[in-house]
Design a protein around this motif. Sequence first.
Motif, PDB file in Angstrom:
ATOM      1  N   THR A 113      82.827  -8.379  48.016  1.00 55.73           N
ATOM      2  CA  THR A 113      82.590  -8.333  49.457  1.00 55.73           C
ATOM      3  C   THR A 113      83.867  -8.681  50.216  1.00 55.73           C
ATOM      4  O   THR A 113      84.246  -7.992  51.169  1.00 55.73           O
ATOM      5  CB  THR A 113      81.459  -9.309  49.830  1.00 55.73           C
ATOM      6  OG1 THR A 113      80.251  -8.820  49.276  1.00 55.73           O
ATOM      7  CG2 THR A 113      81.309  -9.434  51.325  1.00 55.73           C
ATOM      8  N   LEU A 114      84.546  -9.731  49.745  1.00 53.77           N
ATOM      9  CA  LEU A 114      85.797 -10.136  50.401  1.00 53.77           C
ATOM     10  C   LEU A 114      86.813  -8.997  50.342  1.00 53.77           C
ATOM     11  O   LEU A 114      87.449  -8.663  51.341  1.00 53.77           O
ATOM     12  CB  LEU A 114      86.356 -11.391  49.714  1.00 53.77           C
ATOM     13  CG  LEU A 114      87.724 -11.859  50.227  1.00 53.77           C
ATOM     14  CD1 LEU A 114      87.653 -12.285  51.673  1.00 53.77           C
ATOM     15  CD2 LEU A 114      88.260 -12.999  49.363  1.00 53.77           C
TER      16      LEU A 114
ATOM     17  N   GLY B 192      85.079 -12.124  58.975  1.00 53.93           N
ATOM     18  CA  GLY B 192      83.735 -12.183  58.427  1.00 53.93           C
ATOM     19  C   GLY B 192      82.699 -12.654  59.427  1.00 53.93           C
ATOM     20  O   GLY B 192      81.877 -13.526  59.146  1.00 53.93           O
ATOM     21  N   LEU B 193      82.741 -12.086  60.608  1.00 53.68           N
ATOM     22  CA  LEU B 193      81.737 -12.416  61.615  1.00 53.68           C
ATOM     23  C   LEU B 193      80.927 -11.150  61.884  1.00 53.68           C
ATOM     24  O   LEU B 193      81.503 -10.085  62.075  1.00 53.68           O
ATOM     25  CB  LEU B 193      82.447 -12.893  62.891  1.00 53.68           C
ATOM     26  CG  LEU B 193      81.577 -13.458  64.005  1.00 53.68           C
ATOM     27  CD1 LEU B 193      80.808 -14.683  63.531  1.00 53.68           C
ATOM     28  CD2 LEU B 193      82.431 -13.821  65.202  1.00 53.68           C
ATOM     29  N   THR B 194      79.605 -11.311  61.894  1.00 54.56           N
ATOM     30  CA  THR B 194      78.683 -10.159  61.980  1.00 54.56           C
ATOM     31  C   THR B 194      79.203  -9.005  61.118  1.00 54.56           C
ATOM     32  O   THR B 194      79.334  -7.876  61.566  1.00 54.56           O
ATOM     33  CB  THR B 194      78.498  -9.649  63.429  1.00 54.56           C
ATOM     34  OG1 THR B 194      79.749  -9.235  63.944  1.00 54.56           O
ATOM     35  CG2 THR B 194      77.900 -10.682  64.335  1.00 54.56           C
ATOM     36  N   THR B 195      79.438  -9.379  59.850  1.00 62.07           N
ATOM     37  CA  THR B 195      80.031  -8.414  58.922  1.00 62.07           C
ATOM     38  C   THR B 195      79.209  -7.134  58.818  1.00 62.07           C
ATOM     39  O   THR B 195      79.757  -6.033  58.828  1.00 62.07           O
ATOM     40  CB  THR B 195      80.153  -9.044  57.527  1.00 62.07           C
ATOM     41  OG1 THR B 195      80.835 -10.279  57.675  1.00 62.07           O
ATOM     42  CG2 THR B 195      80.902  -8.148  56.584  1.00 62.07           C
TER      43      THR B 195
ATOM     44  N   SER C 214      83.307   1.293  51.068  1.00 64.86           N
ATOM     45  CA  SER C 214      83.472  -0.157  51.229  1.00 64.86           C
ATOM     46  C   SER C 214      82.528  -0.655  52.312  1.00 64.86           C
ATOM     47  O   SER C 214      81.887  -1.697  52.179  1.00 64.86           O
ATOM     48  CB  SER C 214      84.896  -0.506  51.642  1.00 64.86           C
ATOM     49  OG  SER C 214      85.801  -0.023  50.706  1.00 64.86           O
ATOM     50  N   GLY C 215      82.444   0.104  53.396  1.00 61.49           N
ATOM     51  CA  GLY C 215      81.580  -0.271  54.506  1.00 61.49           C
ATOM     52  C   GLY C 215      80.117  -0.293  54.088  1.00 61.49           C
ATOM     53  O   GLY C 215      79.363  -1.201  54.458  1.00 61.49           O
ATOM     54  N   ILE C 216      79.737   0.709  53.296  1.00 59.65           N
ATOM     55  CA  ILE C 216      78.341   0.770  52.854  1.00 59.65           C
ATOM     56  C   ILE C 216      78.030  -0.412  51.933  1.00 59.65           C
ATOM     57  O   ILE C 216      76.971  -1.042  52.034  1.00 59.65           O
ATOM     58  CB  ILE C 216      78.069   2.122  52.149  1.00 59.65           C
ATOM     59  CG1 ILE C 216      78.134   3.247  53.193  1.00 59.65           C
ATOM     60  CG2 ILE C 216      76.714   2.108  51.459  1.00 59.65           C
ATOM     61  CD1 ILE C 216      78.166   4.639  52.601  1.00 59.65           C
ATOM     62  N   TYR C 217      78.996  -0.755  51.079  1.00 54.48           N
ATOM     63  CA  TYR C 217      78.805  -1.918  50.205  1.00 54.48           C
ATOM     64  C   TYR C 217      78.590  -3.170  51.048  1.00 54.48           C
ATOM     65  O   TYR C 217      77.712  -3.986  50.778  1.00 54.48           O
ATOM     66  CB  TYR C 217      80.011  -2.089  49.283  1.00 54.48           C
ATOM     67  CG  TYR C 217      79.840  -3.207  48.275  1.00 54.48           C
ATOM     68  CD1 TYR C 217      79.198  -2.972  47.066  1.00 54.48           C
ATOM     69  CD2 TYR C 217      80.312  -4.495  48.547  1.00 54.48           C
ATOM     70  CE1 TYR C 217      79.017  -3.995  46.160  1.00 54.48           C
ATOM     71  CE2 TYR C 217      80.137  -5.526  47.646  1.00 54.48           C
ATOM     72  CZ  TYR C 217      79.479  -5.266  46.448  1.00 54.48           C
ATOM     73  OH  TYR C 217      79.295  -6.293  45.557  1.00 54.48           O
ATOM     74  N   LEU C 218      79.382  -3.290  52.105  1.00 56.00           N
ATOM     75  CA  LEU C 218      79.279  -4.466  52.976  1.00 56.00           C
ATOM     76  C   LEU C 218      77.936  -4.513  53.701  1.00 56.00           C
ATOM     77  O   LEU C 218      77.445  -5.588  54.041  1.00 56.00           O
ATOM     78  CB  LEU C 218      80.414  -4.477  54.006  1.00 56.00           C
ATOM     79  CG  LEU C 218      81.793  -4.784  53.443  1.00 56.00           C
ATOM     80  CD1 LEU C 218      82.849  -4.618  54.523  1.00 56.00           C
ATOM     81  CD2 LEU C 218      81.838  -6.199  52.871  1.00 56.00           C
ATOM     82  N   TYR C 219      77.349  -3.344  53.946  1.00 53.88           N
ATOM     83  CA  TYR C 219      76.040  -3.336  54.587  1.00 53.88           C
ATOM     84  C   TYR C 219      75.033  -4.026  53.681  1.00 53.88           C
ATOM     85  O   TYR C 219      74.217  -4.823  54.124  1.00 53.88           O
ATOM     86  CB  TYR C 219      75.597  -1.905  54.895  1.00 53.88           C
ATOM     87  CG  TYR C 219      74.178  -1.848  55.406  1.00 53.88           C
ATOM     88  CD1 TYR C 219      73.907  -2.147  56.742  1.00 53.88           C
ATOM     89  CD2 TYR C 219      73.116  -1.532  54.563  1.00 53.88           C
ATOM     90  CE1 TYR C 219      72.624  -2.131  57.223  1.00 53.88           C
ATOM     91  CE2 TYR C 219      71.819  -1.513  55.036  1.00 53.88           C
ATOM     92  CZ  TYR C 219      71.570  -1.812  56.371  1.00 53.88           C
ATOM     93  OH  TYR C 219      70.279  -1.809  56.837  1.00 53.88           O
TER      94      TYR C 219
ATOM     95  N   ARG D   9      83.189 -14.451  50.063  1.00 57.49           N
ATOM     96  CA  ARG D   9      84.146 -15.543  50.192  1.00 57.49           C
ATOM     97  C   ARG D   9      84.881 -15.501  51.530  1.00 57.49           C
ATOM     98  O   ARG D   9      85.011 -14.457  52.137  1.00 57.49           O
ATOM     99  CB  ARG D   9      85.181 -15.437  49.066  1.00 57.49           C
ATOM    100  CG  ARG D   9      84.610 -15.743  47.703  1.00 57.49           C
ATOM    101  CD  ARG D   9      84.488 -17.219  47.544  1.00 57.49           C
ATOM    102  NE  ARG D   9      83.473 -17.549  46.548  1.00 57.49           N
ATOM    103  CZ  ARG D   9      83.543 -18.621  45.777  1.00 57.49           C
ATOM    104  NH1 ARG D   9      84.562 -19.458  45.898  1.00 57.49           N
ATOM    105  NH2 ARG D   9      82.590 -18.888  44.918  1.00 57.49           N
ATOM    106  N   LEU D  10      85.379 -16.667  51.934  1.00 55.31           N
ATOM    107  CA  LEU D  10      86.239 -16.792  53.114  1.00 55.31           C
ATOM    108  C   LEU D  10      85.674 -16.049  54.324  1.00 55.31           C
ATOM    109  O   LEU D  10      86.334 -15.237  54.953  1.00 55.31           O
ATOM    110  CB  LEU D  10      87.643 -16.237  52.816  1.00 55.31           C
ATOM    111  CG  LEU D  10      88.416 -16.907  51.697  1.00 55.31           C
ATOM    112  CD1 LEU D  10      89.706 -16.163  51.442  1.00 55.31           C
ATOM    113  CD2 LEU D  10      88.685 -18.360  52.040  1.00 55.31           C
ATOM    114  N   SER D  11      84.417 -16.359  54.606  1.00 55.91           N
ATOM    115  CA  SER D  11      83.778 -15.657  55.707  1.00 55.91           C
ATOM    116  C   SER D  11      83.241 -16.697  56.671  1.00 55.91           C
ATOM    117  O   SER D  11      82.803 -17.773  56.257  1.00 55.91           O
ATOM    118  CB  SER D  11      82.659 -14.792  55.135  1.00 55.91           C
ATOM    119  OG  SER D  11      81.655 -14.610  56.080  1.00 55.91           O
TER     120      SER D  11
END
Lengths: 239, 165
Positions: free
Chosen positions: B13-14, B74-77, B141-146, B152-154
């Motif tokens: 995710t990071l 990592g805000l409102t990811t 990458s964006g879909i994974y983040l959904y 980490r570090l968010s």
Amino acid sequence: MAKQAKATKSSGGDNFTRWLVIGMVTLVVASGAIFSVVGEKSKANESFAILSDFKAGPTVVSTVDDANGAGITFNNGAAKTVDIWEDPQCPVCNTFEQANGEFVEDLVRAKKAKVVYHVLSFLGNESVSAANAAYCAADEARYLDFHKAMYLVQPVLENSGFYSTENLIKIGSYAGLTSQSFIDCVTKGSKLDKVRAAYESMGKYNVQGTPTVFFNGKLWERKNNAFLLEEFAAAFEAS
Amino acid sequence: MNSLHKKYQPFITLLCRLLLGGVLLVAGGLKAFKPSEMAGAIAAYKILPANLSHLIGYALPWLEIALGILLIIGLTTRLAAVAGTAVMIIFIAAIISVWARGILIDCGCFGGGGEVDPSKAAEARRAYLMEILRDLGLALSGIYLYFFPYGRLSIEKPLQNIEEQ
């Protein structure tokens, strides 16, 4: 995966954060865009500064020769003919203009040759607007000045909003074009039929790009890309 | 496999956040201060009417910067990832559109843009393919983040994690 999804939904505070962030992003985008628009406006004003000491010459009457690709024609009937094909947005035309513009202007003003300007518009919408304005200027016998001023402020990038109606009228005002008829002509696009006719005549004269010059109907085959005045003048004399 | 993914998911995710966010931030930053260039670049796609393409030229870089920052910190990811993915899909569609219509342009992705000399047609087409693949990777990458927005570090943490701590 399911766990993470649930975590978001179950939190009430998250909704607030979401709207806060959406609001802030909108704000950033809006203020950024406004900042950019204002910056562009002041940059346009800067490029107009070049024209602050621009002196428009005496008016020169031209005709539009519909039989010759709607070319803007000066000194019809003179012995020698120079046909110049240009697009207002073409950067190389500007190079040509800076190198040989004065020479051509002298040919026109001193009636040394018949000069025909074919104002093309194949580089997009703003070329069409600028070409229309050039025809409007020709109607008021100020094509030469308008054409010169227009190339002086030519933007580096094509179709980036510079040749707007507002800015074309402003260019005109530096070239001695302040009449209401010019403003109306630019605003309404009154000369678009001539602009189209000029564009469509490219094929007939086998013009592949701009700038293209013909001396007495014969293509000028230049030897280098700098459009040297000596070479141009020599080619004219030899024609 | 599943437990392995669970173990590494916060790092993936990071990585996705930095990848998508970083590219958006850099792309936006390079274009934000050259708005007329951007306006010209969008006009060269010949999809939108001139006025609209200029307006988008002024706004798009700032949207990219905003989304990039949100993803990196990592805000409102999830929200930013959805928006970032949408932007990438629009880019892909626009490039396919110019490619299909035989228009040769520089995508203007990181500034620049405008029409390309016909003699460089082969290079331009190769560039289209690379751009589509790059944007596709970023969209993935964006879909994974959904699906996995927390890593980490968010700044934001899932409630469950906080409860667990």
